[in-house]
Structures are given as C-alpha cells and as structure tokens.
Design a protein around this motif. Structure first.
Motif: not given
Length: 630
Positions: A478-485, A499-509, A514-523
C-alpha cells in the motif's frame, strides 16, 4: 557541638554558591562597550528582508529570522539574538548570524576584518552576505587568535585570494556554496590546526598539495578539481570522512586509504578514477564509488567491514558474480551494483540472516540470470517495516557519529532512478525503500514474497524474461508509488487487488502478454495508454478496445490475412453489418404488406391482416435486439 559546626559549614557553602551564581548572572549581562559598538557598526551594513531570505535559504535554513532586529543601542549585547557571551568575563565569544535574513544595505561592502575587534570571538557563522570582503583595505595583518570555528555560507566573497588574516587555532572551516574559483589559497593551506574542512559547492579547480595532517573530515564535493588522488591522502593519518564526489579527480584508488583503519566514510562518486580496487579494506561505514571507471573483481575484504551501512559501486566496469559474501553484513542498508558487467545466477542461500537491514537493493543493468533471488526477498526484514508516523521528523541514512558542535557532517547520497526519472538525493530518507532488478536476464515467475515487503515505494522488474501471472499479493504494498513490470512475458489478467495501491503514481505493464479488462477505480483511472501498450489482449479504459463479459469484442486479424484478400477486416465488417440491416428491413416490409404474395407463400406464410400485426411486432423486437447486440 559537631551538629552546630556542620550547620555553620552548610550555611557558609550556601551563601558562597549564591554569591557566585549571583555575580555570574550579573557578569553575563554586562556587555563590554567596545564589543557592543562593533556589533552595532556591523548591523548598519545590513537590512532585513525575511521574504527574500526564505526563498534564498530554502534548502539551507528551515527557519529564517532577522536576528539583528533585537540589536538595539542601550541594551545588553549579551541578550541579543545570535550573540553568545562568556558566563564570567562577559566577552562576546560567539556570533551566529546564519539564517538571519541578512541582505546588504546600500551603504557598502561588509569588511570581514572588522570582526577582529572581537578579540575573544571563538566561533563565527555568517550566511547570505551578497558582498563580503575578506581582504583588508590596509596592509594590517589581522589575527583571530581565539577563533576556532568559521562558517561562511552562500555569500559573494571577494578578495579571498589576498586575505592576510591568521587563524592559529582554527579547528572548523566551512566555506560552502560561495562560487570560489581557481585553486585553494595559501592562507587555507597554512591552517595546521584544522580538523574539519568543507569547501563544497564552489568552482575550485586545483588543490596543489594536501598539508592538513590533523584533518579528520574533508568535503570537496561539487567542484571542478582534476588532481590525481593516487597518493593524495597518504600524509593524512587521522582522516575519517572524505567526500570528493562530483569532481574531475583522476588516478587510481589510493592504496593508503585501503590499508588505513581510519577512513570511515569515503565518497568518490562521479569522478574519473580507474583501475582495480585493492582487497585490503578494514573498517568502513560508507563506500560510494558510483560513476567512475573501476574494473576487475569486487573486493571480498568488504565482508570484513562489519559497520558498513552504504555500499554503492554502481556504473563502473566491475566484472564478477553476485557478492553473496556480503549477506551477513547486519548493518548494510544500501547496496547498489547497477550498471556493471556482473553475471551469473544469484544463489538462494539457506539462511535467516540475509541482508536484514537492507532498504535499497539495486542490481539493475547487469547480466544476472536464473530465477529471482527468492531467499533474499524473504529475508529483507527492514523492507517489511512501514514507517507511518507522519508526525515524526523525516530521518535519513547517515553516519553514526558526530563532530564539532554536535552537527552530523556526513549523510549518505545517491542518484536513484524511480518513477522513470534519475533523482539525485543528497540525503536518503529511511522511507526510501526500493528494489530495482531491471535490465537483466532473470527468468521464471515473480515470487509472492514481494507482497510481504510492505515498506516498498518502488519496485522495478522490467526488461527481463519473467513469465506467469502478476502476483495478487502485490496489492498488499500500500505504500508503493512506482511499479514497473514492463518488457517481460507476463500473462493472465491484471489483479484487481492493485486498485488498493492508493499512492501509485507510475505504472508500466507494457510489452507483455496480459489479457482481460483493465481494473477501474482510484489510481487506475489516472494511467494512460502507455502503461499498457504492447498487450493486445487487454481491453477497457483507457484503451479504445471495449470489453464485453471480460472479453474483448474486437479481434484484430493478422496482417497476412489482409494481404491475402487485398483489403482489411474493416471493410468486411462494415459490409456485413449493412447487409444484415438491409436484409432484415426488407423482410419486415415483405411480411408487413404481404407482397409479393408468392414470396410470402413460398416461406409458408398465410397472409392475413391480423397476423401481419403480430409479425410486425416480432420483426421490430428482433431488429431492436440485433441492433443492441451489434
């Protein structure tokens, strides 16, 4: 009788102590007129501008206050802010005008020699003087015989090369951020009594020689010095903190430093040093060699440095396997090996004491292979701790010991890459918990154990050969601000737990499978297409591909199919849809009016008016349903 004698002695002692305290208090408030006059004369050289100074001192002073506003004629100078007097003699022994909102008056230049009138002065701190002249207008040789500490920060110092002042007992000299140029002057070289010297953030180009045999703390960082330091410090036997970072120093690593038991903190990052490292290190707290040209093997003698806290060997040309022999250093908090030629697998050793204090682990841009080091991840105990007390002041990774006046004089520093940006950190907060394993040759799946490192604010596993699903346990960070996979071969869907990662500012997937729907909500509602590009099976916001029952409706044919038929899938889809609408419409008309009758009879219909209404209703319903589906 004995009791009376004891009582008399106690009374006499009490009276004596009271008188001593009384006269000491009186004397501490009896400022000498000549010293008061000198201070008031100094005050006339300045005006105060708190708003200007708050901007000017933004990174140096947490609080700015016009100290000299309390200096008034007819009042006791020992009570003035920034002035310290001796408790018995009442002479002025200290003057601290740092962070004092000083701005030069239009009356002229402040002459440093006027402080020589304060013959008992032991320490002097000034900062922000836009015109401070060190050189005297006369040939008088000013002597500051009692001065032990001199600090001049962020001032426009002039005449410093010709300065003739003498400081026979000066112990502490700090000339930080004064735009001083050329080589270090002779009057500084002549201070044999120095134990602390800070000339950082200037434009010095040459040291010439190193005369300070008593020196314990040296900071020459952020200059333009190009001396060869191979034998630079060999005459200094007491040096414990050496910071030469961000210069142009050349030569090899000084052998005498590796053999000595004195150096504790050694920062040589961002220079032009080369060669191999000696394998004779004995006792270090910090070793930062980032951004040089060192090569060869990593010195195993570092495993004997039990007090080592910060080890940064990044961006050199070391060629070796992973240093498993460092794992038992219980105090190691920073391990940076990025940007070298390190190779091989990281052995998953069976131990419960693997890097227990580590909070920064960066081995990116190497040639490591095999699976991710699961045993290490499981034992990163310090990364599992969350520092969530926002009321407490931010703490930094720093030296465990302090020097003159109780001020910590060395803080660990580094250039960190987080949120896709290279970030220079002059101080490293303890909440800065990151793991960077990117740009290697790691294979296999991402261990669920990452989800236990609750203190992480940055995780980068990009540009490897990782497969399998994204662990749902990452939603616990929950403290994660940057996730790069990005740039792996990850499959499956994106866990909704993220979606629970409220402080996530940078996401790179991006660039996965990957397949399926992208989660919605929050960050997740703030990320752009760049976070997901290269995953043809994903759908939903922010992509243009819509989802239906968690499956993309549009399947893009390959380019080979388009080449075979001579046109793409879009014209075919449009033609098919138009044909369906037209056919159903014509059918509706035929059964509505019953003409031509032969066509109605051919399909088994018996035309009557009452049935035409029912058929009309059914036709509308079917058409509506088709249009909705389409």
């Amino acid at each position: 009788m004995g009791y009376l004698m004891l009582l008399v002695v106690r009374v006499v002692m009490c009276v004596y102590m009271f008188m001593m305290f009384h006269f000491a208090c009186l004397s501490s408030h009896l400022c000498h007129p000549d010293e008061s006059s000198a201070l008031l004369h100094f005050k006339t050289q300045f005006i105060f501008n708190t708003s200007f100074s708050e901007y000017f001192y933004e990174y140096e002073c947490p609080h700015v206050y016009p100290k000299m506003s309390t200096w008034e004629n007819g009042t006791d100078c020992c009570s003035w802010m920034g002035v310290t007097c001796h408790s018995v003699s009442s002479h002025v022994i200290g003057l601290d005008l740092s962070c004092g909102a000083l701005v030069d008056n239009w009356s002229g230049i402040v002459h440093f020699p006027l402080f020589s009138k304060l013959q008992n002065l032991e320490y002097l701190y000034l900062s922000g003087c836009s015109s401070l002249l060190l050189k005297s207008e006369t040939s008088v040789n000013h002597t500051f015989s009692n001065l032990m500490a001199l600090q001049l920060l962020s001032s426009n110092i002039t005449g410093w090369l010709e300065f003739s002042g003498k400081f026979p007992n000066l112990d502490y000299l700090k000339l930080y951020n004064n735009s001083l140029q050329e080589k270090v002057p002779e009057w500084i070289h002549g201070m044999d009594s120095l134990t602390y010297l800070n000339l950082s953030h200037n434009n010095f180009t040459l040291m010439d020689h190193f005369p300070w045999y008593r020196l314990q703390n040296l900071d020459l960082s952020f200059n333009s010095m190009a001396d060869d330091i191979s034998c630079f410090f060999c005459n200094a036997t007491f040096l414990e903190i050496i910071n030469l970072s961000h210069n142009k120093f050349t030569g090899t690593f000084p052998q005498c430093l590796a053999n000595s038991s004195s150096p504790v903190d050694l920062d040589l990052q961002m220079n032009k040093l080369h060669g191999t490292l000696p394998d004779t290190f004995q006792d270090l707290t910090t070793l930062n060699l980032n951004g040089n040209q060192f090569e060869g093997l990593l010195p195993k003698s570092l495993s004997e440095c039990s007090e080592l806290v910060d080890l940064n060997l990044g961006n050199n040309q070391f060629e070796d396997t992973f240093p498993n022999w460092l794992q038992n250093l219980s105090k190691l908090e920073i391990l940076v090996l990025r940007g070298n030629k390190l190779y091989g697998q990281i052995v998953n050793l069976k131990s419960e004491n693997i890097f227990p204090s580590l909070i920064i682990f960066d081995i990116s841009c190497n040639n490591f292979s095999g699976s991710l080091p699961k045993a290490y991840i499981q034992n990163f105990r310090a990364m599992k701790i969350v520092h969530d007390d926002v009321q407490s002041p931010l703490s930094y990774i720093e030296a465990d010991w302090q020097v003159i006046h109780g001020t910590t004089e060395y803080d660990s520093s580094m250039v960190a890459t987080i949120k896709r940006v290279s970030l220079p950190l002059t101080k490293i907060p303890r909440v800065f918990v990151i793991i960077d394993l990117s740009e290697n040759k790691f294979e296999g799946e991402i261990p669920d154990d990452f989800g236990e490192l609750h203190g992480l604010i940055g995780l980068n596993l990009s540009h490897n050969g990782l497969v399998g699903h994204i662990p749902h346990s990452l939603g616990n960070l929950t403290n994660l601000e940057s996730l790069d996979l990005s740039s792996n071969m990850l499959s499956g869907d994106i866990p909704t737990e993220l979606i629970n990662l409220n402080f996530l500012e940078v996401l790179s997937l991006s660039q996965n499978q990957l397949v399926g729907p992208i989660p919605r909500g929050k960050q997740f509602d703030t990320f752009s297409n760049d976070s997901y590009e290269g995953n043809t099976g994903l759908c939903g916001f922010p992509l243009s591909i819509q989802c239906n029952n968690n499956v993309p409706l549009q399947q893009y044919p390959s380019s080979e199919a388009e080449d075979k038929f001579g046109f793409g899938w879009k014209p075919v889809a449009i033609g098919y849809a138009c044909g369906m609408v037209l056919g159903i419409g014509l059918g509706y008309c035929v059964f509505s009016i019953g003409k031509p009758e032969w066509l109605v009879v051919l399909f088994g219909g018996k035309w009557t008016k009452r049935r035409s209404r029912g058929n009309r209703r059914r036709a509308r319903t079917t058409l509506f349903q088709l249009l909705v589906v389409m």
